[in-house]
Write a protein that holds these residues in place. Structure first.
Motif, PDB file in Angstrom:
ATOM      1  N   GLU A   1      21.028 -50.376  17.629  1.00  0.00           N
ATOM      2  CA  GLU A   1      20.704 -49.162  16.882  1.00  0.00           C
ATOM      3  C   GLU A   1      21.856 -48.729  15.987  1.00  0.00           C
ATOM      4  OE1 GLU A   1      19.472 -46.316  19.832  1.00  0.00           O
ATOM      5  OE2 GLU A   1      17.581 -47.378  20.243  1.00  0.00           O
ATOM      6  N   ASN A   2      22.861 -49.609  15.872  1.00  0.00           N
ATOM      7  CA  ASN A   2      24.026 -49.343  15.028  1.00  0.00           C
ATOM      8  C   ASN A   2      24.691 -48.025  15.409  1.00  0.00           C
ATOM      9  OD1 ASN A   2      25.788 -50.206  12.990  1.00  0.00           O
ATOM     10  ND2 ASN A   2      24.767 -48.949  11.435  1.00  0.00           N
ATOM     11  N   GLY A   3      24.689 -47.736  16.703  1.00  0.00           N
ATOM     12  CA  GLY A   3      25.294 -46.502  17.179  1.00  0.00           C
ATOM     13  C   GLY A   3      26.807 -46.540  17.069  1.00  0.00           C
ATOM     14  N   ASN A   4      27.409 -45.380  16.947  1.00  0.00           N
ATOM     15  CA  ASN A   4      28.862 -45.260  16.865  1.00  0.00           C
ATOM     16  C   ASN A   4      29.451 -45.397  18.272  1.00  0.00           C
ATOM     17  OD1 ASN A   4      31.434 -43.441  17.074  1.00  0.00           O
ATOM     18  ND2 ASN A   4      31.229 -43.952  14.893  1.00  0.00           N
ATOM     19  N   ALA A   5      30.235 -46.436  18.483  1.00  0.00           N
ATOM     20  CA  ALA A   5      30.733 -46.734  19.820  1.00  0.00           C
ATOM     21  C   ALA A   5      31.573 -45.594  20.389  1.00  0.00           C
ATOM     22  CB  ALA A   5      31.538 -48.031  19.794  1.00  0.00           C
ATOM     23  N   ARG A   6      32.455 -45.024  19.569  1.00  0.00           N
ATOM     24  CA  ARG A   6      33.316 -43.962  20.090  1.00  0.00           C
ATOM     25  C   ARG A   6      32.505 -42.739  20.497  1.00  0.00           C
ATOM     26  NH1 ARG A   6      38.475 -43.502  20.359  1.00  0.00           N
ATOM     27  NH2 ARG A   6      38.801 -45.255  18.933  1.00  0.00           N
ATOM     28  N   LYS A   7      31.573 -42.346  19.674  1.00  0.00           N
ATOM     29  CA  LYS A   7      30.744 -41.183  19.991  1.00  0.00           C
ATOM     30  C   LYS A   7      29.912 -41.431  21.244  1.00  0.00           C
ATOM     31  CE  LYS A   7      27.089 -38.266  18.039  1.00  0.00           C
ATOM     32  NZ  LYS A   7      26.237 -37.999  16.847  1.00  0.00           N
ATOM     33  N   LEU A   8      29.323 -42.633  21.352  1.00  0.00           N
ATOM     34  CA  LEU A   8      28.467 -42.937  22.495  1.00  0.00           C
ATOM     35  C   LEU A   8      29.266 -43.037  23.790  1.00  0.00           C
ATOM     36  CD1 LEU A   8      26.087 -45.524  20.802  1.00  0.00           C
ATOM     37  CD2 LEU A   8      25.447 -43.268  21.686  1.00  0.00           C
ATOM     38  N   PHE A   9      30.483 -43.587  23.724  1.00  0.00           N
ATOM     39  CA  PHE A   9      31.301 -43.653  24.934  1.00  0.00           C
ATOM     40  C   PHE A   9      31.819 -42.285  25.329  1.00  0.00           C
ATOM     41  CE2 PHE A   9      31.072 -48.193  24.901  1.00  0.00           C
ATOM     42  CZ  PHE A   9      31.375 -48.565  26.211  1.00  0.00           C
ATOM     43  N   ASN A  10      32.064 -41.427  24.381  1.00  0.00           N
ATOM     44  CA  ASN A  10      32.421 -40.053  24.729  1.00  0.00           C
ATOM     45  C   ASN A  10      31.303 -39.374  25.508  1.00  0.00           C
ATOM     46  OD1 ASN A  10      34.991 -40.099  23.619  1.00  0.00           O
ATOM     47  ND2 ASN A  10      34.324 -39.313  21.622  1.00  0.00           N
ATOM     48  N   GLN A  11      30.073 -39.663  25.126  1.00  0.00           N
ATOM     49  CA  GLN A  11      28.917 -39.118  25.853  1.00  0.00           C
ATOM     50  C   GLN A  11      28.784 -39.784  27.230  1.00  0.00           C
ATOM     51  OE1 GLN A  11      25.635 -39.800  23.203  1.00  0.00           O
ATOM     52  NE2 GLN A  11      26.372 -38.356  21.655  1.00  0.00           N
ATOM     53  N   LEU A  12      29.011 -41.092  27.273  1.00  0.00           N
ATOM     54  CA  LEU A  12      28.879 -41.837  28.531  1.00  0.00           C
ATOM     55  C   LEU A  12      29.914 -41.395  29.555  1.00  0.00           C
ATOM     56  CD1 LEU A  12      27.671 -44.251  30.163  1.00  0.00           C
ATOM     57  CD2 LEU A  12      29.401 -45.698  29.070  1.00  0.00           C
ATOM     58  N   ASN A  13      31.094 -41.026  29.093  1.00  0.00           N
ATOM     59  CA  ASN A  13      32.185 -40.687  30.016  1.00  0.00           C
ATOM     60  C   ASN A  13      31.801 -39.583  30.995  1.00  0.00           C
ATOM     61  OD1 ASN A  13      33.707 -42.584  28.734  1.00  0.00           O
ATOM     62  ND2 ASN A  13      34.858 -41.119  27.467  1.00  0.00           N
ATOM     63  N   ASN A  14      30.951 -38.677  30.573  1.00  0.00           N
ATOM     64  CA  ASN A  14      30.540 -37.584  31.434  1.00  0.00           C
ATOM     65  C   ASN A  14      29.644 -38.055  32.584  1.00  0.00           C
ATOM     66  OD1 ASN A  14      31.888 -35.686  29.777  1.00  0.00           O
ATOM     67  ND2 ASN A  14      30.092 -35.555  28.405  1.00  0.00           N
ATOM     68  N   GLN A  15      29.127 -39.284  32.473  1.00  0.00           N
ATOM     69  CA  GLN A  15      28.210 -39.811  33.507  1.00  0.00           C
ATOM     70  C   GLN A  15      28.897 -40.792  34.449  1.00  0.00           C
ATOM     71  OE1 GLN A  15      24.172 -40.761  31.870  1.00  0.00           O
ATOM     72  NE2 GLN A  15      25.155 -40.397  29.898  1.00  0.00           N
ATOM     73  N   LEU A  16      30.151 -41.152  34.164  1.00  0.00           N
ATOM     74  CA  LEU A  16      30.879 -42.080  35.014  1.00  0.00           C
ATOM     75  C   LEU A  16      31.688 -41.322  36.046  1.00  0.00           C
ATOM     76  CD1 LEU A  16      32.251 -44.608  32.350  1.00  0.00           C
ATOM     77  CD2 LEU A  16      30.101 -44.705  33.603  1.00  0.00           C
ATOM     78  N   ASN A  17      31.703 -41.846  37.273  1.00  0.00           N
ATOM     79  CA  ASN A  17      32.524 -41.215  38.312  1.00  0.00           C
ATOM     80  C   ASN A  17      32.874 -42.242  39.371  1.00  0.00           C
ATOM     81  OD1 ASN A  17      30.290 -41.212  40.336  1.00  0.00           O
ATOM     82  ND2 ASN A  17      29.403 -39.725  38.912  1.00  0.00           N
TER      83      ASN A  17
END
Length: 335
Positions: free
Chosen positions: A319-335
């Protein structure tokens, strides 16, 4: 070579001419077994016959003509062998096999660690559904193992998986040797899905590196990835597996951390801002996780499964997503 007397009537065939195919040839011939080797390109086949090494991959590995019988006729190879090891990139598998008749009484062993993109199936399912090969005639070879370390004869570990224990043991006996240890596993579908998924997570690990995250974050990311893999496997193929075993966690770790990993390299380029198509052109080789990402996304949609890490990788690739933006969002789901 561990013995000077080869079996002059080879019953093992290897389909494919890349680095993993070459590594498998070394393992098997070092164990005293001769091989038929299908090479698609006649020019490359002649080069190997004359100069006794693969000009494109693992060129240090000796391809001795007394042990390895190079052939460009695929039908002849699959008809005469008893064990057929598939080590061709998944993107080219369907084209190659659709031109031949696959005998149903052979043992087919996938060493591909990817998916067949035309049917969107793992290789075991593809062989069953498209070529009508019985499940008990199918096995896989998976990691954790890199071809480059096999070529250097560094102690390596493989997993042989099949639905029946004696088939897995037959595969293990074929490849084990002085520097190769093999464990057996009867989780055919689960182990193959794990081999597919670790490539997706390795792309994500490469993105992590390309984005400038450090080892601390990568450790957190990898621990979250194995839990996500465990959840998916239990949904798609329920079994009493232990994902801490080598075929699951071990293969994930080596693929996420090793500089030899094509998928990690591909992800690193995506993290640095390359598009998926530009990264593929730059690498000039197949990163199996590219196709795997689409398969797992489709499976998640079909079964209503949420995999935050795998979905993030999919968004960047397709989807040609922005990696930095998407990983910033993902970080909140990692623990």
């Amino acid at each position: 070579m561990e013995t000077d007397t080869p079996n002059l009537s080879p019953k093992i065939a290897i389909i494919g001419s890349g680095s993993w195919a070459t590594a498998l040839i070394k393992m098997i011939t070092d164990g005293g077994k001769a091989i038929q080797w299908w090479i698609r390109n006649e020019e490359k086949a002649n080069y190997i016959r004359e100069f006794k090494h693969n000009p494109d991959y693992l060129s240090s590995v000796e391809i001795h003509p007394d042990w390895v019988y190079v052939d460009t006729q695929l039908q002849r190879v699959v008809s005469s062998a008893e064990i057929i090891i598939l080590a061709i990139p998944s993107a080219y598998l369907h084209e190659a096999l659709s031109k031949v008749d696959l005998p149903k009484n052979k043992l087919y062993v996938s060493a591909i660690k990817g998916i067949e993109p035309n049917t969107q199936n793992v290789i075991a399912r593809y062989l069953q559904e498209f070529h009508q090969i019985p499940e008990n005639q199918i096995g896989i070879i998976t990691g954790p193992c890199h071809a480059e370390e096999v070529a250097a004869e560094k102690l390596s570990f493989l997993t042989a998986a099949a639905s029946e224990n004696h088939v897995a043991q037959q595969i293990a006996d074929m490849v084990k040797g002085r520097y190769i240890n093999v464990c057996c596993n009867n989780d055919l579908i689960g182990a193959e899905y794990a081999a597919v998924m670790k490539n997706i997570y390795a792309i994500g690990a490469g993105m992590v590196h390309g984005l400038g995250y450090g080892d601390n974050y990568l450790a957190l990311y990898t621990s979250a990835a194995i839990r996500e893999m465990d959840f998916f496997l239990n949904q798609i193929s329920p079994d009493h597996r232990d994902v801490k075993e080598a075929a699951y966690l071990g293969d994930l770790l080596v693929t996420c951390y090793s500089p030899f990993s094509r998928n990690r390299t591909f992800g690193n380029m995506l993290g640095k801002g390359y598009s998926a198509s530009a990264a593929q052109l730059e690498m000039n080789m197949v990163a199996e996780g590219y196709f795997a990402s689409k398969l797992i996304e489709l499976q998640c949609v079909e079964h209503n499964i949420q995999l935050p890490i795998a979905h993030t990788v999919y968004q960047v690739i397709y989807e040609n997503g922005n990696a930095r933006k998407l990983f910033n969002q993902l970080n909140n789901q990692l623990n």
